[in-house]
Design a protein around this motif. Structure first.
Motif, PDB file in Angstrom:
ATOM      1  N   GLY A 111       0.781  -1.228   0.000  1.00 16.07           N
ATOM      2  CA  GLY A 111       0.000   0.000   0.000  1.00 16.07           C
ATOM      3  C   GLY A 111       0.815   1.281   0.000  1.00 16.07           C
ATOM      4  N   ALA A 112       2.153   1.194   0.024  1.00 16.86           N
ATOM      5  CA  ALA A 112       2.995   2.386  -0.059  1.00 16.86           C
ATOM      6  C   ALA A 112       2.922   2.951  -1.476  1.00 16.86           C
ATOM      7  N   GLN A 113       3.462   4.159  -1.657  1.00 17.44           N
ATOM      8  CA  GLN A 113       3.447   4.756  -2.982  1.00 17.44           C
ATOM      9  C   GLN A 113       4.212   3.869  -3.958  1.00 17.44           C
ATOM     10  N   ALA A 114       3.625   3.631  -5.123  1.00 19.35           N
ATOM     11  CA  ALA A 114       4.234   2.785  -6.146  1.00 19.35           C
ATOM     12  C   ALA A 114       5.186   3.596  -7.007  1.00 19.35           C
ATOM     13  N   TYR A 115       6.342   3.012  -7.277  1.00 18.22           N
ATOM     14  CA  TYR A 115       7.334   3.607  -8.166  1.00 18.22           C
ATOM     15  C   TYR A 115       7.682   2.684  -9.321  1.00 18.22           C
ATOM     16  N   VAL A 116       7.110   1.489  -9.350  1.00 10.85           N
ATOM     17  CA  VAL A 116       7.390   0.527 -10.419  1.00 10.85           C
ATOM     18  C   VAL A 116       6.070  -0.078 -10.891  1.00 10.85           C
ATOM     19  N   ARG A 117       5.859  -0.030 -12.211  1.00  3.48           N
ATOM     20  CA  ARG A 117       4.695  -0.675 -12.829  1.00  3.48           C
ATOM     21  C   ARG A 117       5.213  -1.857 -13.635  1.00  3.48           C
ATOM     22  N   VAL A 118       4.672  -3.036 -13.371  1.00  5.64           N
ATOM     23  CA  VAL A 118       5.052  -4.247 -14.086  1.00  5.64           C
ATOM     24  C   VAL A 118       3.862  -4.663 -14.946  1.00  5.64           C
ATOM     25  N   VAL A 119       4.034  -4.609 -16.245  1.00  3.86           N
ATOM     26  CA  VAL A 119       2.979  -4.993 -17.168  1.00  3.86           C
ATOM     27  C   VAL A 119       3.168  -6.467 -17.496  1.00  3.86           C
ATOM     28  N   LEU A 120       2.126  -7.218 -17.274  1.00 10.27           N
ATOM     29  CA  LEU A 120       2.129  -8.659 -17.525  1.00 10.27           C
ATOM     30  C   LEU A 120       1.265  -8.954 -18.744  1.00 10.27           C
TER      31      LEU A 120
END
Length: 82
Positions: A30-39
């Motif tokens: 739930g912390a701020q996201a800095y990485v998006r992983v597209v599957l």
């Protein structure tokens, strides 16, 4: 010690992916996201900590990785990155 070389320590950019905002939250904690992983089906968002932790597994499956962890230094200073 760093995990196996790959997306996290290389130059990965995605010009068509919108920048992550403070509203984007890590799917793990739930912390701020800095990485998006597209599957192949969907995507996952990770904070920097969980992105490093899970990198070996999702690197095998990801079709794209959008890494904005460099923003941590800009936004929070040197103490933010571990």
């Amino acid at each position: 010690m760093h995990p196996a070389p790959g997306w996290l320590y290389g130059d990965v950019t995605a010009t068509t992916t919108p920048q992550l905002t403070a509203a984007d939250r890590c799917d793990r904690c739930g912390a701020q996201a800095y990485v998006r992983v597209v599957l192949p089906v969907g995507e996952l968002l990770f904070c920097a900590h969980h992105a490093r932790e899970h990198a070996p597994k999702f690197a095998e499956l990801a079709t794209e990785v959008h890494d904005e962890t460099d923003r941590l230094l800009e936004e929070h200073g040197a103490g933010a990155v571990r």
